[in-house]
Motif scaffolding. Structure first.
Motif, PDB file in Angstrom:
ATOM      1  N   THR A 298      -9.529 -56.699  -7.468  1.00  0.00           N
ATOM      2  CA  THR A 298      -8.354 -57.560  -7.578  1.00  0.00           C
ATOM      3  C   THR A 298      -8.292 -58.609  -6.482  1.00  0.00           C
ATOM      4  N   GLY A 299      -9.188 -58.501  -5.497  1.00  0.00           N
ATOM      5  CA  GLY A 299      -9.251 -59.499  -4.432  1.00  0.00           C
ATOM      6  C   GLY A 299      -8.401 -59.141  -3.238  1.00  0.00           C
ATOM      7  N   GLY A 300      -8.618 -59.870  -2.135  1.00  0.00           N
ATOM      8  CA  GLY A 300      -7.798 -59.699  -0.947  1.00  0.00           C
ATOM      9  C   GLY A 300      -8.376 -58.783   0.098  1.00  0.00           C
ATOM     10  N   TYR A 301      -9.183 -57.801  -0.293  1.00  0.00           N
ATOM     11  CA  TYR A 301      -9.797 -56.856   0.631  1.00  0.00           C
ATOM     12  C   TYR A 301     -11.298 -56.779   0.341  1.00  0.00           C
ATOM     13  N   GLY A 302     -12.083 -56.689   1.411  1.00  0.00           N
ATOM     14  CA  GLY A 302     -13.511 -56.544   1.225  1.00  0.00           C
ATOM     15  C   GLY A 302     -14.274 -56.904   2.476  1.00  0.00           C
TER      16      GLY A 302
END
Length: 356
Positions: A298-302
């Motif tokens: 879903t995006g935002g973390y990584g």
């Protein structure tokens, strides 16, 4: 008397100070706990990686072997490069299904340019440019024409694969004096007994530099922080005045350019041979590595390093299947899918806990 009461009321109670300090400590602990939760999938992947390697060493032997380790690193250098680009895309909340096909087109086009007399170094530069052009088209479609990333990059996948097939349906081989072959030169770092040598290649060194560049880009540049902001909440990023439109286009340009670079490294590894069927399924390997490494779809973390761990998890799976010899290679897809599903479910559980 009234003056003394007024002064007493004006002085704040001393007991409030420890309470405010305790509140700050609780806030810090909650932030630390939230950050640690984002690392759980990456740490889980790391534990899984070492567990598989230890099992393979016990069951088959010669795994923690300089020759085996160097072979794994060299052979998965293109996947590492693709995983870095895919991490940037997925952190922004997007997806890139075109990377495998772009590798094929860049490889075939670059080798054909070398065969008609174009300078080898210029041909390699053009391979990166070809990949960047595909990324530019995808980024413009996504940002300015509101096409879903899945559809835009799927279109680029079919386009790149089709163009590669138009160029040649048979393998093409680079000239013997082409500089691209220099990228597969073995550099011996450890001279072990018999074939137990630890060797690297310029292609592997390029992959390491890409990882370091990706780390710097994501954590030390304004555009990298904007990538996280877009994936976290695009509306908030726009309200903060961040260059959302420009950054999103550049995200796909970078992913495409890295696909072209991966094509160079892979073509060098296989002796300068390019085929239109190269890279089939590589986009799925890159996505799986990124998700296994802890990046949220879903995006935002990584994290770039988490994705590299994911690449080595897939490499360890292939190593075990190769060492065993009795396992059907087609089962690798099933096993990879099962591992990917487990990590997606783990991400969902952690996301729900953070939301609650």
């Amino acid at each position: 008397m009234s003056t003394s009461r007024t002064l007493a009321e004006a002085v704040p109670p001393v007991a409030d100070l420890p309470e405010s300090k305790n509140a700050e400590n609780v806030t810090r602990l909650s932030r630390l706990w939230e950050r640690s939760q984002t690392l759980i999938p990456t740490l889980t992947a790391l534990v899984l990686l070492f567990g598989m390697l230890i099992y393979a060493e016990i069951a088959y032997g010669r795994v923690f072997h300089a020759g085996t380790m160097s072979s794994l690193l060299v052979s998965f250098a293109p996947t590492i490069i693709l995983a870095v680009g895919m991490t940037i895309v997925i952190v922004s909340g997007g997806i890139d299904l075109s990377v495998g096909a772009v590798v094929a087109f860049s490889s075939v086009a670059g080798v054909m340019l070398m065969n008609i007399g174009v300078n080898g170094w210029l041909s390699m530069l053009l391979m990166i440019v070809f990949g960047a052009v595909f990324g530019l088209i995808a980024g413009v479609m996504i940002q300015y024409f509101n096409v879903q990333p899945f559809i835009a990059t799927l279109a680029m996948m079919f386009l790149a694969r089709g163009l590669a097939s138009i160029l040649s349906t048979t393998p093409v081989i680079a000239p013997e004096d082409s500089p691209i072959l220099l990228l597969a030169t073995d550099w011996k770092l450890i001279d072990g007994p018999k074939v137990n040598d630890f060797t690297i290649t310029p292609g592997l060194l390029i992959a390491v530099l890409v990882v370091l560049g990706g780390l710097f880009f994501m954590h030390r540049t304004r555009m990298g922080r904007t990538v996280y902001a877009i994936g976290g909440n695009e509306s908030s990023a726009q309200l903060m005045g961040l260059p959302v439109s420009r950054t999103r286009v550049w995200i796909y340009i970078v992913s495409g350019a890295l696909s072209g670079l991966a094509a160079i490294v892979y073509t060098a590894e296989v002796g300068g041979k390019a085929q239109n069927v190269t890279g089939i399924g590589w986009e799925l390997d890159a996505i799986a590595a990124v998700v296994i490494g802890g990046t949220l779809l879903t995006g935002g973390y990584g994290y770039i390093l988490g994705s590299i761990v994911g690449v080595f998890v897939i490499a360890a799976l292939r190593l075990i299947i190769t060492k065993d010899g009795t396992i059907n290679p087609e089962y690798l897809t099933i096993i990879t899918g099962a591992v990917l599903l487990a990590f997606v479910l783990l991400q969902r559980v952690l996301t729900r806990r953070r939301s609650s």
